[in-house]
Write a protein that holds these residues in place. Structure first.
Motif, PDB file in Angstrom:
ATOM      1  N   GLY A  94       0.801  -1.213   0.000  1.00 22.80           N
ATOM      2  CA  GLY A  94       0.000   0.000   0.000  1.00 22.80           C
ATOM      3  C   GLY A  94       0.834   1.263   0.000  1.00 22.80           C
ATOM      4  N   PHE A  95       1.868   1.312   0.851  1.00 25.76           N
ATOM      5  CA  PHE A  95       2.750   2.479   0.936  1.00 25.76           C
ATOM      6  C   PHE A  95       3.947   2.087   1.790  1.00 25.76           C
ATOM      7  CE2 PHE A  95      -0.183   2.632   4.462  1.00 25.76           C
ATOM      8  CZ  PHE A  95       0.532   3.115   5.544  1.00 25.76           C
ATOM      9  N   ILE A  96       4.961   2.952   1.796  1.00 23.59           N
ATOM     10  CA  ILE A  96       6.109   2.743   2.670  1.00 23.59           C
ATOM     11  C   ILE A  96       6.373   4.021   3.462  1.00 23.59           C
ATOM     12  CG2 ILE A  96       7.234   1.015   1.214  1.00 23.59           C
ATOM     13  CD1 ILE A  96       9.182   3.288   0.345  1.00 23.59           C
ATOM     14  N   GLU A  97       7.037   3.838   4.575  1.00 22.24           N
ATOM     15  CA  GLU A  97       7.456   4.959   5.416  1.00 22.24           C
ATOM     16  C   GLU A  97       8.970   4.890   5.557  1.00 22.24           C
ATOM     17  OE1 GLU A  97       5.656   6.124   9.586  1.00 22.24           O
ATOM     18  OE2 GLU A  97       7.457   4.903   9.829  1.00 22.24           O
ATOM     19  N   LEU A 155      13.871   4.504  -5.269  1.00 15.38           N
ATOM     20  CA  LEU A 155      13.516   4.973  -6.602  1.00 15.38           C
ATOM     21  C   LEU A 155      12.634   3.962  -7.327  1.00 15.38           C
ATOM     22  CD1 LEU A 155      16.796   6.584  -8.004  1.00 15.38           C
ATOM     23  CD2 LEU A 155      14.668   7.749  -7.371  1.00 15.38           C
ATOM     24  N   ARG A 156      12.985   2.677  -7.177  1.00 16.29           N
ATOM     25  CA  ARG A 156      12.181   1.631  -7.842  1.00 16.29           C
ATOM     26  C   ARG A 156      10.757   1.618  -7.301  1.00 16.29           C
ATOM     27  NH1 ARG A 156      16.967  -1.722  -7.603  1.00 16.29           N
ATOM     28  NH2 ARG A 156      16.154  -2.721  -5.722  1.00 16.29           N
ATOM     29  N   LEU A 157      10.621   1.758  -5.982  1.00 14.64           N
ATOM     30  CA  LEU A 157       9.287   1.771  -5.390  1.00 14.64           C
ATOM     31  C   LEU A 157       8.503   2.992  -5.855  1.00 14.64           C
ATOM     32  CD1 LEU A 157      10.221   0.615  -1.794  1.00 14.64           C
ATOM     33  CD2 LEU A 157       8.851  -0.682  -3.440  1.00 14.64           C
ATOM     34  N   ARG A 158       9.166   4.122  -5.930  1.00 11.03           N
ATOM     35  CA  ARG A 158       8.488   5.335  -6.397  1.00 11.03           C
ATOM     36  C   ARG A 158       8.046   5.185  -7.841  1.00 11.03           C
ATOM     37  NH1 ARG A 158      11.798  10.815  -5.861  1.00 11.03           N
ATOM     38  NH2 ARG A 158      12.692  10.081  -7.819  1.00 11.03           N
ATOM     39  N   GLU A 159       8.895   4.560  -8.659  1.00  5.19           N
ATOM     40  CA  GLU A 159       8.539   4.340 -10.058  1.00  5.19           C
ATOM     41  C   GLU A 159       7.356   3.387 -10.193  1.00  5.19           C
ATOM     42  OE1 GLU A 159      12.216   2.992 -11.583  1.00  5.19           O
ATOM     43  OE2 GLU A 159      13.139   5.000 -11.631  1.00  5.19           O
TER      44      GLU A 159
END
Length: 284
Positions: free
Chosen positions: A28-31, A48-52
């Protein structure tokens, strides 16, 4: 305000867990802990990979000291603002705590005295922080092993007053609340009852242990049943809420970690299913 894009079950990003988190299909999201990132330079490649992938990122800080007598440092606020922009963070979260006085660092997130004077300090410091930050600010209740003498009001009223006096969102840590129930007799139902859905950013869950008669919120042990019951009780009041697991040490095997995330998802689903208030479930 609720934070757009935050939903489902997330996890606190740690370098030790980067490979496992990178493979999670329904994240769902990361902190991300601000103090664990370099102050300048490129964003770590796994982030960066997660943001992409479109995974929302929350920037979590521990060093502003919003409960300190002195205002938050403009340099710290500038650093946090630039870091949020580099990450593309959807919000920044911090603690209702003080961490320094007269230039001395405590090394801990210490509880604030529950007094009218402290509410004035918090209100002023939170307004200063919000004015300097480029994204919404969410404030977290802390766990503590002690309380200041002669509090003027209970924990629920502290949180209610902060929400009333500021535009900040609430990061409700049900593990910290569970700790306060066991260590200080805090009324969990009263805390859950003051949380408005439109002001809830997300929820923390973490593990801990009892030691010498006190519950320690370690972020290094399995999540006990108590925080999960509180999470379910919150979902019964508000419906599905964004929730994430904090794990900072003694990292478990991947299957154990995924099972803990599933337990958070199940607690929300069970609580939100009937959408009835089950106040007895709010007690560990």
């Amino acid at each position: 305000m609720s934070i757009p894009g935050l939903q489902g079950v997330g996890i606190g990003w740690r370098r030790e867990l980067a490979h496992v988190i990178d493979r999670m299909p329904d994240l769902g999201f990361i902190e991300v802990l601000a103090e664990h990132l370099p102050p300048a330079g490129p964003v770590p490649t796994p982030l960066l990979r997660l943001r992409e992938r479109g995974v929302p990122i929350v920037l979590h800080a521990v060093s502003l000291g919003l409960g300190s007598a002195e205002p938050p440092s403009p340099k710290r606020l500038e650093w946090l603002a630039r870091l949020a922009e580099r990450l593309g963070a959807v919000c920044i979260s911090e603690h209702l705590a003080f961490v320094r006085a007269a230039g001395i660092e405590s090394g801990h997130l210490l509880p604030v005295p529950r007094s009218d004077l402290m509410l004035e300090v918090l209100e002023e410091n939170i307004h200063l922080a919000q004015a300097a930050l480029p994204v919404p600010l969410a404030l977290e209740n802390v766990a503590s092993l002690f309380e200041w003498p002669d509090p003027a009001f209970p924990e629920a009223e502290l949180l209610r007053a902060v929400l009333t006096r500021t535009r900040a969102s609430l990061l409700l840590d049900v593990a910290n609340l569970y700790s306060h129930v066991l260590n200080h007799g805090t009324d969990a139902d009263a805390v859950l009852d003051i949380v408005p859905r439109e002001r809830l950013a997300y929820v923390h869950v973490a593990g801990g242990v009892r030691h010498d008669g006190l519950y320690h919120d370690t972020h290094a042990h399995p999540v006990p049943e108590g925080p999960l019951r509180l999470l379910g009780a919150l979902a019964a009041r508000l419906g599905p809420v964004p929730v994430m697991l904090e794990r900072d040490d003694h990292f478990p095997p991947e299957d154990v970690l995924l099972a803990e995330l599933a337990s958070l998802r199940d607690a929300v689903a069970r609580g939100a299913g009937p959408r009835v208030t089950a106040t007895h479930e709010a007690h560990p």
